[in-house]
Design a protein around this motif. Structure first.
Motif, short mmCIF file in Angstrom:
data_model
loop_
_atom_site.label_atom_id
_atom_site.label_comp_id
_atom_site.label_asym_id
_atom_site.label_seq_id
_atom_site.Cartn_x
_atom_site.Cartn_y
_atom_site.Cartn_z
N GLU A 194 -10.03 -6.42 9.44
CA GLU A 194 -8.76 -7.15 9.52
C GLU A 194 -8.01 -6.62 10.74
O GLU A 194 -7.93 -5.40 10.95
N ILE A 195 -7.49 -7.52 11.56
CA ILE A 195 -6.68 -7.14 12.71
C ILE A 195 -5.23 -7.38 12.32
O ILE A 195 -4.76 -8.52 12.25
N GLU A 196 -4.52 -6.31 12.03
CA GLU A 196 -3.14 -6.39 11.54
C GLU A 196 -2.17 -6.14 12.70
O GLU A 196 -2.13 -5.03 13.24
N PRO A 197 -1.39 -7.15 13.09
CA PRO A 197 -0.44 -6.93 14.18
C PRO A 197 0.68 -5.99 13.76
O PRO A 197 1.27 -6.14 12.70
N LEU A 198 0.97 -5.00 14.60
CA LEU A 198 2.12 -4.13 14.40
C LEU A 198 3.28 -4.54 15.30
O LEU A 198 4.41 -4.12 15.10
N SER A 199 2.97 -5.34 16.31
CA SER A 199 3.97 -5.99 17.15
C SER A 199 3.41 -7.37 17.48
O SER A 199 2.20 -7.60 17.35
N PRO A 200 4.25 -8.32 17.90
CA PRO A 200 3.77 -9.69 18.09
C PRO A 200 2.61 -9.81 19.07
O PRO A 200 2.57 -9.12 20.09
N LEU A 201 1.67 -10.69 18.75
CA LEU A 201 0.55 -11.00 19.62
C LEU A 201 0.87 -12.28 20.38
O LEU A 201 1.15 -13.31 19.78
N LEU B 81 -12.35 -4.58 24.59
CA LEU B 81 -11.49 -3.49 24.12
C LEU B 81 -12.34 -2.32 23.61
O LEU B 81 -12.09 -1.16 23.95
N PHE B 82 -13.36 -2.63 22.81
CA PHE B 82 -14.22 -1.57 22.27
C PHE B 82 -14.99 -0.87 23.39
O PHE B 82 -15.13 0.36 23.38
N ARG B 83 -15.45 -1.64 24.38
CA ARG B 83 -16.18 -1.00 25.49
C ARG B 83 -15.25 -0.10 26.28
O ARG B 83 -15.64 1.01 26.70
N GLU B 84 -14.02 -0.55 26.49
CA GLU B 84 -13.05 0.28 27.21
C GLU B 84 -12.80 1.59 26.47
O GLU B 84 -12.73 2.66 27.09
N ASP C 47 -7.80 5.36 16.33
CA ASP C 47 -6.81 5.17 17.39
C ASP C 47 -5.87 4.02 17.08
O ASP C 47 -4.69 4.07 17.41
N SER C 48 -6.41 2.97 16.44
CA SER C 48 -5.54 1.84 16.10
C SER C 48 -4.49 2.25 15.07
O SER C 48 -3.36 1.76 15.10
N HIS C 49 -4.83 3.18 14.17
CA HIS C 49 -3.88 3.65 13.17
C HIS C 49 -2.92 4.68 13.76
O HIS C 49 -1.90 5.00 13.14
N LEU C 50 -3.24 5.17 14.95
CA LEU C 50 -2.32 6.05 15.67
C LEU C 50 -1.42 5.27 16.62
O LEU C 50 -0.63 5.86 17.36
N GLY C 51 -1.55 3.95 16.61
CA GLY C 51 -0.71 3.10 17.45
C GLY C 51 -1.16 3.04 18.90
O GLY C 51 -0.36 2.72 19.78
N GLU C 52 -2.46 3.32 19.16
CA GLU C 52 -2.94 3.41 20.53
C GLU C 52 -3.75 2.20 20.99
O GLU C 52 -4.34 2.22 22.07
N PHE D 125 4.38 -5.91 23.27
CA PHE D 125 3.53 -6.85 22.55
C PHE D 125 2.14 -6.27 22.33
O PHE D 125 1.71 -5.35 23.02
N GLY D 126 1.42 -6.85 21.37
CA GLY D 126 -0.02 -6.64 21.25
C GLY D 126 -0.50 -5.43 20.51
O GLY D 126 -1.71 -5.16 20.48
N GLN D 127 0.37 -4.66 19.86
CA GLN D 127 -0.10 -3.49 19.13
C GLN D 127 -0.73 -3.92 17.81
O GLN D 127 -0.13 -4.67 17.04
N VAL D 128 -1.96 -3.45 17.55
CA VAL D 128 -2.68 -3.86 16.35
C VAL D 128 -3.29 -2.66 15.64
O VAL D 128 -3.48 -1.59 16.23
N LYS D 129 -3.61 -2.88 14.38
CA LYS D 129 -4.28 -1.88 13.57
C LYS D 129 -5.51 -2.52 12.94
O LYS D 129 -5.44 -3.64 12.43
N PHE D 130 -6.65 -1.83 12.98
CA PHE D 130 -7.88 -2.33 12.39
C PHE D 130 -8.04 -1.76 10.98
O PHE D 130 -8.03 -0.53 10.80
#
Length: 299
Positions: A17-24, A84-87, A209-214, A225-230
């Motif tokens: 699940e890709i949960e937005p923490l800020s608007p996408l 994103l994953f490759r980066e 990293d997604s749960h750390l807000g990175e 914009f664009g902050q997400v959590k997996f």
């Protein structure tokens, strides 16, 4: 010449699940929209036409103020997620952007990333082992609305944000920018063939990293914009008679999916292992027992 893996030993199927923490931010996705520097903008969430599952991206006259003629639903391209994953993998292996194409160097870190994501060099190529599906809205009713309602009636998932940029030269506010965006969660599926222990660890580093807000997706990241959590919805390891020790050592944290597993006599031709519900949560401050076991040395 194309080199491919010939033997499938195991397969990871990870539903996220890709949960937005800020608007996408939502973009048209056909490359026609430009940013303030007259550069083609990167697609984050796009509209896809309703005449096929993926379809050709519909052209949209953004000068039409009275009626929105876009068709289809919003989605996050799998290519955006794979990039994103490759980066993130490049950062884990300390691969600099200027060095990404330097496959000839036979650097071990390059090999680790290239052998997972694939590579091309001249007439030679190797297919990647990781696949990430396009991400669609998690709420199926909202998805259906894009096809059963007029576009102007189905935009309850879309918000509008006005941003007033500051001119870097004069220091004065410029004409406000209006953004379409959403806070709705999306779902995708990540698949890795012939998964290794190190690759599984690195995938969990990205989830952490997604749960750390990175983790941020797409345009206007510096504007918030664009902050997400997996979040893990489901995790399955299909084990094709693979005796890899890390799979064997982690089996206590999985349950066997007897319905989808394939058995010949007393032997599994394919053993489907589903991560138990209590180990799906990612808690950075208090990791569960599966996470602790994953990052212990497996001999």
């Amino acid at each position: 010449m194309r080199k491919e893996f010939l033997k499938l030993e195991n397969k990871l199927v990870l539903e996220l699940e890709i949960e937005p923490l800020s608007p996408l931010i939502i973009k048209l996705g056909d490359g026609s929209e430009e940013n303030s520097k007259n550069e083609k903008s990167e697609s984050v969430i796009s509209f896809v036409t309703s005449d096929s599952p993926r379809g050709n991206l519909v052209e949209y006259d953004k000068n039409k103020k009275s009626k929105d003629d876009r068709k289809g639903e919003i989605f996050i391209p799998g290519s955006t997620l794979k990039g994103l994953f490759r980066e993130k993998f490049n950062k884990i292996y300390d691969i600099k952007k200027d060095d990404e194409s330097d496959f000839k160097a036979e650097n071990k870190n390059h090999k680790e990333v290239d052998n997972l994501f694939g590579w091309t060099e001249g007439d030679k190529a190797q297919k990647g082992r990781i696949f990430i599906e396009d991400a669609y809205l998690e709420n199926q009713d909202l998805r259906e609305n894009f096809y059963t309602k007029d576009i102007n009636e189905s935009l309850e998932v879309i918000m509008y944000r006005d941003i007033t940029p500051i001119d870097g030269f004069t220091g004065k506010a410029t004409v406000p920018l209006n953004y379409e965006c959403t806070m709705e969660p999306f779902v995708t599926e990540l698949i890795v063939n012939n998964l290794s222990l190190e690759e599984l660890k690195n995938i969990f580093f990205v989830l952490r990293d997604s749960h750390l807000g990175e983790i941020r997706l797409g345009n206007s990241k510096t504007r918030g914009f664009g902050q997400v959590k997996f979040n893990i919805q489901n995790m399955v390891i299909e084990n094709y008679r693979d005796k890899t020790k890390f799979v064997v050592n982690l089996k206590n944290y999985f349950e066997i999916d007897s319905l989808n597993s394939i058995k010949l006599g007393n032997e599994f031709l394919r053993e489907d292992l589903i991560l138990k519900k209590e180990f799906k949560e990612i808690n950075v401050k208090n990791p569960n027992e599966f996470i602790k076991a994953l990052f212990r040395e497996v001999e």
